[in-house]
Design an enzyme around this catalytic site. Structure first.
Site, short mmCIF file in Angstrom:
data_model
loop_
_atom_site.label_atom_id
_atom_site.label_comp_id
_atom_site.label_asym_id
_atom_site.label_seq_id
_atom_site.Cartn_x
_atom_site.Cartn_y
_atom_site.Cartn_z
N GLU A 51 16.87 -34.57 34.49
CA GLU A 51 16.05 -34.56 36.28
C GLU A 51 16.21 -32.10 36.77
O GLU A 51 16.32 -32.21 36.51
CB GLU A 51 15.77 -35.07 37.02
N PRO A 52 15.32 -32.07 37.33
CA PRO A 52 14.76 -30.62 37.91
C PRO A 52 16.57 -30.95 38.48
O PRO A 52 16.89 -30.55 38.83
CB PRO A 52 13.69 -31.00 38.87
N PHE A 63 14.14 -37.99 25.29
CA PHE A 63 15.40 -38.48 25.74
C PHE A 63 14.96 -37.86 27.01
O PHE A 63 15.91 -36.93 27.17
CB PHE A 63 16.46 -37.87 25.03
N THR A 66 27.53 -29.31 28.86
CA THR A 66 28.12 -27.95 28.89
C THR A 66 29.33 -28.38 28.95
O THR A 66 30.41 -29.18 28.88
CB THR A 66 27.61 -27.45 30.99
N GLU A 89 23.17 -31.70 26.73
CA GLU A 89 24.44 -32.99 25.93
C GLU A 89 25.41 -32.71 26.71
O GLU A 89 26.79 -32.95 25.55
CB GLU A 89 24.12 -32.84 24.61
N ARG A 123 26.31 -3.26 2.53
CA ARG A 123 26.61 -2.12 2.83
C ARG A 123 27.38 -0.74 3.41
O ARG A 123 28.42 -1.85 2.89
CB ARG A 123 26.47 -2.60 4.42
N GLN A 144 27.37 -8.24 14.91
CA GLN A 144 28.26 -6.73 15.46
C GLN A 144 28.66 -6.16 13.28
O GLN A 144 28.63 -4.97 13.78
CB GLN A 144 29.89 -6.79 15.82
N1 COS Z 1 29.79 -45.60 25.86
C1 COS Z 1 29.73 -46.15 26.75
N2 COS Z 1 29.89 -46.15 27.95
C2 COS Z 1 30.40 -45.60 28.46
C3 COS Z 1 30.83 -43.97 28.34
C4 COS Z 1 30.29 -44.40 26.39
N3 COS Z 1 30.78 -42.70 26.25
N4 COS Z 1 31.02 -43.28 28.63
C5 COS Z 1 30.98 -43.67 30.14
N5 COS Z 1 30.32 -45.11 29.74
C6 COS Z 1 30.65 -46.17 30.94
C7 COS Z 1 32.09 -46.51 31.40
O1 COS Z 1 32.94 -47.35 30.71
C8 COS Z 1 31.38 -47.12 33.09
O2 COS Z 1 31.48 -48.22 32.93
P1 COS Z 1 31.40 -49.25 33.63
O3 COS Z 1 30.77 -49.16 34.93
O4 COS Z 1 31.21 -50.42 33.85
O5 COS Z 1 32.96 -48.65 34.70
C9 COS Z 1 30.37 -46.34 33.22
O6 COS Z 1 30.30 -45.76 32.01
C10 COS Z 1 30.45 -44.78 34.34
O7 COS Z 1 31.91 -44.43 33.28
P2 COS Z 1 32.02 -43.14 33.88
O8 COS Z 1 33.48 -42.82 34.68
O9 COS Z 1 32.84 -41.95 33.05
O10 COS Z 1 30.95 -41.83 34.53
P3 COS Z 1 30.84 -40.33 35.00
O11 COS Z 1 30.61 -40.50 36.14
O12 COS Z 1 32.63 -40.57 35.14
O13 COS Z 1 30.64 -39.65 34.00
C11 COS Z 1 30.22 -37.21 33.16
C12 COS Z 1 30.96 -38.14 34.06
C13 COS Z 1 30.30 -36.30 33.45
C14 COS Z 1 30.75 -37.71 31.65
C15 COS Z 1 28.64 -37.97 32.80
O14 COS Z 1 27.95 -38.17 33.66
C16 COS Z 1 28.22 -36.93 31.72
O15 COS Z 1 28.71 -36.67 30.99
N6 COS Z 1 27.27 -36.09 32.51
C17 COS Z 1 26.92 -34.77 31.76
C18 COS Z 1 25.24 -35.30 30.74
C19 COS Z 1 24.80 -34.68 30.06
O16 COS Z 1 25.58 -34.68 29.06
N7 COS Z 1 23.32 -34.51 29.96
C20 COS Z 1 22.87 -33.90 29.00
C21 COS Z 1 21.59 -34.95 29.13
S1 COS Z 1 20.65 -34.33 27.39
S2 COS Z 1 19.88 -32.39 27.22
#
Ligand code: COS
Length: 385
Positions: free
Chosen positions: A128-129, A124, A366, A364, A269, A337
């Site tokens: 990115e960096p 998946f 923080t 996934e 123990r 502990q």
């Molecule tokens: N399922 C489907 N669609 C979703 C969704 C979900 N769970 N959550 C949000 N969306 C959709 C929203 O409906 C919105 O759609 P529209 O463009 O039609 O309005 C769009 O995605 C944007 O949603 P949102 O406003 O919630 O996005 P944000 O930019 O605010 O999201 C967070 C910010 C922080 C929630 C998101 O960037 C995030 O989860 N970041 C962490 C990333 C992560 O977990 N990385 C680890 C990768 S795997 S190691």
């Protein structure tokens, strides 16, 4: 109403996963960790058991299980070894569930049967960096060319990236559109311009493969697009709804493993002429672990139940992920502990539990991101905007 009673089938599946974990995972976990060995033999066995896509419909080679049952399997595997659990989580929740939910019939039939059996692995490619929490702001670009796309970028911290035959790559097609310009592509990793390198020196998950991916002008056809152009962010977020559930389930397993190891050790123990289990301060640590374990499991089961009954669950999944991952870190720390000096070396699983649990509050999403998702749902105010 949430139903906590397990069906006979769920009990049987849990018992089977428990036996499998004790027979095939627990005996090799320490050596795989020490040797940073990605255990392909174990991957094959996970596939044979049907653990690499159990929620996928039977039509595509999965087992058609519901989320609650999937969570039971992941908990057991997580108790055995989080590196093995990561294979299950990434393959099932991030890769297979994305293809099943967003893919065309052709894509589903092409990829899912081989992924579900473990014949091939997937990865998946979102992070990115320079793009972690702010996932929408990624800089991998996908540009149109004759009959397809040309993709260029870097991906970081990609589990199974050195072994995957297919990579789900998220790329920007039109930066002006921000998250609405993102697209997801199913990229064969033997494509010209695709390469990976191993990341070593990790605190934990040492038996899990972690990669940096380089995508240098990789060309794919339109048939590689998963969903439509502009669906990429939703593909990623829906994958994380499933992935966070899976991570949380695995962390319940870590918590349970901490309880099991610590109760056994405390009864055996002896200090001051009696088992350390008889000391109140030791019982307090055991009680804290047990409460964390039960609470985490209840939150995970609630999230699973919401998924199985088709209700919105993003916030509840974040609650479960936040609590279970932090509980796993706390429990592992407590377990060390209780074990004293013996807990500091790998004769017992608890030091590995702590090292492996630590990443779960990072990847996934923080713990801070989960709190902002929960806070936004409560207030209606987006603190990330
Ligand atoms: N399922 C489907 N669609 C979703 C969704 C979900 N769970 N959550 C949000 N969306 C959709 C929203 O409906 C919105 O759609 P529209 O463009 O039609 O309005 C769009 O995605 C944007 O949603 P949102 O406003 O919630 O996005 P944000 O930019 O605010 O999201 C967070 C910010 C922080 C929630 C998101 O960037 C995030 O989860 N970041 C962490 C990333 C992560 O977990 N990385 C680890 C990768 S795997 S190691």
């Amino acid at each position: 109403m949430i139903e906590f009673d397990l069906t006979d089938e769920q009990k049987l599946i849990r018992e089977t996963a428990r036996d499998f974990t004790d027979r095939e995972i627990v005996p090799v976990a320490r050596e795989n960790d020490r040797n940073e060995r990605f255990d392909l033999d174990l991957v094959r066995k996970l596939g044979e058991m049907g653990y690499l896509g159990p929620i996928v419909d039977e039509e595509y080679g999965g087992r058609g299980l519901d989320y609650r049952t999937y969570g039971l399997i992941v908990e057991e595997i997580g108790r055995g070894d989080s590196s093995a659990r990561t294979v299950v989580s990434v393959q099932t929740s991030l890769v297979c569930s994305s293809i099943e939910r967003w893919g065309s019939e052709e894509q589903k039939h092409h990829w899912l049967p081989r992924l579900c059996t473990g014949e091939i692995l997937g990865c998946f490619g979102l992070t990115e960096p320079n793009t972690g929490s702010d996932a929408a702001n990624l800089s991998t670009r996908a540009e149109r060319n004759d009959g397809g796309w040309r993709i260029t970028g870097q991906k970081q911290w990609i589990s199974m990236g050195n072994y995957a035959k297919v990579a789900l790559i998220f790329a920007q097609t039109d930066p002006e559109q921000q998250h609405r310009g993102l697209a997801a592509f199913l990229v064969p990793t033997d494509s010209d311009g695709f390469s990976s390198s191993e990341i070593h020196g990790k605190l934990g998950l040492r038996a899990s493969d972690t990669a940096e991916l380089s995508i240098d002008g990789v060309e794919v056809g339109d048939d590689a697009l998963l969903g439509d152009v502009g669906d990429g962010f939703k593909v990623a977020m829906s994958a994380l709804d499933s992935g966070r559930f899976s991570v949380a389930s695995g962390c319940v397993g870590i918590c349970q493993g901490c309880v099991d190891a610590s109760v056994a050790y405390a009864k055996e123990r002896q200090q001051f002429g009696r088992p350390i289990a008889s000391f109140q301060l030791v019982q307090q640590m055991l009680a804290d672990m047990i409460v964390d374990t039960e609470a985490a499991r209840a939150l995970v089961w609630r999230a699973g139940w919401l998924k199985d009954t088709g209700q919105p669950n993003t916030t509840e999944t974040s609650i479960a992920k936040l609590f279970a991952t932090e509980a796993a870190v706390r429990s592992a720390n407590n377990a060390i502990q209780v074990h004293g000096g013996s807990g500091y070396v790998d004769d017992h699983p608890v030091e590995r539990y702590l090292r492996d649990a630590r990443v779960t509050t990072l990847y996934e999403g923080t713990s801070q991101i989960q709190k902002l998702i929960i806070g936004r749902a409560a207030t209606g105010v987006n603190a990330m905007a």
